[in-house]
Design an enzyme around this catalytic site. Structure first.
Site, PDB file in Angstrom:
ATOM      1  N   HIS A  91      -3.452   6.503  14.568  1.00  0.00           N
ATOM      2  CA  HIS A  91      -3.268   5.124  15.032  1.00  0.00           C
ATOM      3  C   HIS A  91      -1.899   4.583  14.622  1.00  0.00           C
ATOM      4  O   HIS A  91      -1.208   3.952  15.414  1.00  0.00           O
ATOM      5  CB  HIS A  91      -4.395   4.251  14.484  1.00  0.00           C
ATOM      6  N   ARG A  92      -1.507   4.835  13.357  1.00  0.00           N
ATOM      7  CA  ARG A  92      -0.234   4.285  12.876  1.00  0.00           C
ATOM      8  C   ARG A  92       0.932   4.943  13.606  1.00  0.00           C
ATOM      9  O   ARG A  92       1.899   4.284  13.982  1.00  0.00           O
ATOM     10  CB  ARG A  92      -0.119   4.474  11.361  1.00  0.00           C
ATOM     11  N   LYS A 149      -1.530  14.859  10.839  1.00  0.00           N
ATOM     12  CA  LYS A 149      -2.248  13.591  11.057  1.00  0.00           C
ATOM     13  C   LYS A 149      -1.485  12.708  12.048  1.00  0.00           C
ATOM     14  O   LYS A 149      -2.083  12.108  12.937  1.00  0.00           O
ATOM     15  CB  LYS A 149      -2.430  12.863   9.721  1.00  0.00           C
ATOM     16  N   ASN A 169       0.859  -1.183   0.000  1.00  0.00           N
ATOM     17  CA  ASN A 169       0.000   0.000   0.000  1.00  0.00           C
ATOM     18  C   ASN A 169       0.901   1.241   0.000  1.00  0.00           C
ATOM     19  O   ASN A 169       1.653   1.477   0.942  1.00  0.00           O
ATOM     20  CB  ASN A 169      -0.882  -0.075   1.264  1.00  0.00           C
ATOM     21  N   LYS A 215       0.579   3.677   2.977  1.00  0.00           N
ATOM     22  CA  LYS A 215       1.243   3.223   4.208  1.00  0.00           C
ATOM     23  C   LYS A 215       2.753   3.317   4.078  1.00  0.00           C
ATOM     24  O   LYS A 215       3.441   3.703   5.020  1.00  0.00           O
ATOM     25  CB  LYS A 215       0.884   1.769   4.476  1.00  0.00           C
ATOM     26  N   PHE A 257      -5.251   9.145   2.558  1.00  0.00           N
ATOM     27  CA  PHE A 257      -5.676   8.033   1.707  1.00  0.00           C
ATOM     28  C   PHE A 257      -6.827   7.299   2.396  1.00  0.00           C
ATOM     29  O   PHE A 257      -7.227   7.639   3.516  1.00  0.00           O
ATOM     30  CB  PHE A 257      -4.490   7.078   1.450  1.00  0.00           C
ATOM     31  N   GLY A 258      -7.332   6.284   1.716  1.00  0.00           N
ATOM     32  CA  GLY A 258      -8.355   5.420   2.311  1.00  0.00           C
ATOM     33  C   GLY A 258      -9.542   6.211   2.852  1.00  0.00           C
ATOM     34  O   GLY A 258     -10.132   7.045   2.170  1.00  0.00           O
ATOM     35  N   TYR A 259      -9.882   5.949   4.114  1.00  0.00           N
ATOM     36  CA  TYR A 259     -11.057   6.548   4.744  1.00  0.00           C
ATOM     37  C   TYR A 259     -10.766   7.887   5.438  1.00  0.00           C
ATOM     38  O   TYR A 259     -11.599   8.384   6.199  1.00  0.00           O
ATOM     39  CB  TYR A 259     -11.621   5.589   5.805  1.00  0.00           C
ATOM     40  N   ASP A 261      -1.205  -3.958  10.026  1.00  0.00           N
ATOM     41  CA  ASP A 261      -2.567  -4.288   9.619  1.00  0.00           C
ATOM     42  C   ASP A 261      -3.459  -3.293  10.326  1.00  0.00           C
ATOM     43  O   ASP A 261      -3.338  -3.075  11.533  1.00  0.00           O
ATOM     44  CB  ASP A 261      -2.957  -5.724   9.961  1.00  0.00           C
TER      45      ASP A 261
HETATM   46  P1  IMP Z   1      -4.887  -3.516   5.417  1.00  0.00           P
HETATM   47  O1  IMP Z   1      -4.233  -3.153   6.706  1.00  0.00           O
HETATM   48  O2  IMP Z   1      -3.918  -3.537   4.277  1.00  0.00           O
HETATM   49  O3  IMP Z   1      -5.708  -4.755   5.529  1.00  0.00           O
HETATM   50  O4  IMP Z   1      -5.881  -2.363   4.999  1.00  0.00           O
HETATM   51  C1  IMP Z   1      -6.489  -1.531   5.903  1.00  0.00           C
HETATM   52  C2  IMP Z   1      -7.349  -0.505   5.209  1.00  0.00           C
HETATM   53  O5  IMP Z   1      -7.764   0.392   6.235  1.00  0.00           O
HETATM   54  C3  IMP Z   1      -6.607   0.345   4.188  1.00  0.00           C
HETATM   55  O6  IMP Z   1      -6.787  -0.099   2.887  1.00  0.00           O
HETATM   56  C4  IMP Z   1      -7.247   1.719   4.365  1.00  0.00           C
HETATM   57  O7  IMP Z   1      -8.314   1.881   3.528  1.00  0.00           O
HETATM   58  C5  IMP Z   1      -7.788   1.711   5.772  1.00  0.00           C
HETATM   59  N1  IMP Z   1      -6.890   2.533   6.583  1.00  0.00           N
HETATM   60  C6  IMP Z   1      -5.921   2.103   7.418  1.00  0.00           C
HETATM   61  N2  IMP Z   1      -5.251   3.146   7.939  1.00  0.00           N
HETATM   62  C7  IMP Z   1      -5.806   4.238   7.414  1.00  0.00           C
HETATM   63  C8  IMP Z   1      -5.514   5.626   7.563  1.00  0.00           C
HETATM   64  O8  IMP Z   1      -4.588   6.066   8.238  1.00  0.00           O
HETATM   65  N3  IMP Z   1      -6.314   6.443   6.858  1.00  0.00           N
HETATM   66  C9  IMP Z   1      -7.318   6.017   6.066  1.00  0.00           C
HETATM   67  N4  IMP Z   1      -7.609   4.751   5.874  1.00  0.00           N
HETATM   68  C10 IMP Z   1      -6.858   3.860   6.554  1.00  0.00           C
END
Ligand code: IMP
Length: 215
Positions: A199-200, A186, A15, A18, A163-165, A74
């Site tokens: 969180h990360r 962030k 990703n 990430k 990215f993502g949500y 994850d």
């Molecule tokens: P995985 O950990 O690859 O299974 O995916 C987790 C999913 O959670 C990602 O594809 C994102 O869409 C979402 N996600 C995780 N962390 C974040 C973030 O910091 N911002 C937005 N979306 C997140």
């Protein structure tokens, strides 16, 4: 807890969002971060039912294939009114019929689910982002670091950063979504600082304190 003596780590993610975040968090520590993509590693199937299990699957696969310690993440979004969903299936909610990922669709799905359970008031739309980092060695040993960011879901999405949500997540104590924040805002953490926001970054802070000797 096993000490980290190596100066090179494989970041076990495919990703890009990430990967960028990890590279930025890792930069101050003089650790060379290599990506799983750079090593041509395939993306393992995430068959676990917890963040920890899936983080281990990814980190151990990369460590075994490269002979280097590997760090994976994850993560996902857990919405209280949806019984913790999408949780470990957060990325799956973005899947399109042609096998791609579209997070506009994922955010829309989450919103539809919230509407279906009648969660229209801010107090009914609470949740958290969770990130579990797993550091695995080629011999199978692993250490885990969990970070959570509490907040609530807003609609419509706000902001084009991240990215993502990110555009639908409003962290507690803030009036801008993660999508409206710069990466620095962030994460809200640098070595020596008291507490991270995302969180990360919170999980990474624990990792850095335990493994890299950060204050
Ligand atoms: P995985 O950990 O690859 O299974 O995916 C987790 C999913 O959670 C990602 O594809 C994102 O869409 C979402 N996600 C995780 N962390 C974040 C973030 O910091 N911002 C937005 N979306 C997140």
């Amino acid at each position: 807890m096993r000490a980290l003596t190596e100066k090179t780590l494989v970041i076990a993610t495919h990703n890009d969002g990430k990967l960028r975040e990890f590279a930025g968090l890792m930069a101050p520590f003089g650790i060379e971060a290599r990506s799983a993509g750079e090593h041509g590693l395939p993306e393992p199937e995430e068959t676990g039912t917890t963040f920890e299990e899936n983080a281990y699957i990814k980190a151990f696969a990369a460590a075994k294939a490269t002979g280097l310690p590997a760090l994976s993440d994850d993560s996902g979004l857990c919405v209280d009114a949806l019984g913790g969903q999408p949780g470990v299936y957060t990325a799956n909610w973005a899947e399109t019929p042609d096998g791609k990922r579209d997070f506009a669709i994922a955010m829309q799905r989450t919103e539809v689910a919230l509407q279906e359970v009648g969660a229209t008031e801010p107090a009914q739309r609470t949740g958290r982002f969770v990130a579990v980092l797993c550091l695995a060695w080629p011999d199978g040993h692993a250490e885990y670091f969990r970070g959570e960011a509490e907040g609530r879901l807003v609609w419509p999405p706000r902001g084009e950063k991240g990215f993502g949500y990110d555009p639908v997540f409003l962290p507690n104590g803030h009036d801008r979504t993660f999508g409206e924040m710069t990466a620095e805002e962030k994460h809200g953490w640098k070595p020596g600082m008291k507490e991270a926001l995302s969180h990360r970054a919170r999980a990474f802070q624990k990792f850095a304190q335990a493994m890299l000797g950060s204050s």
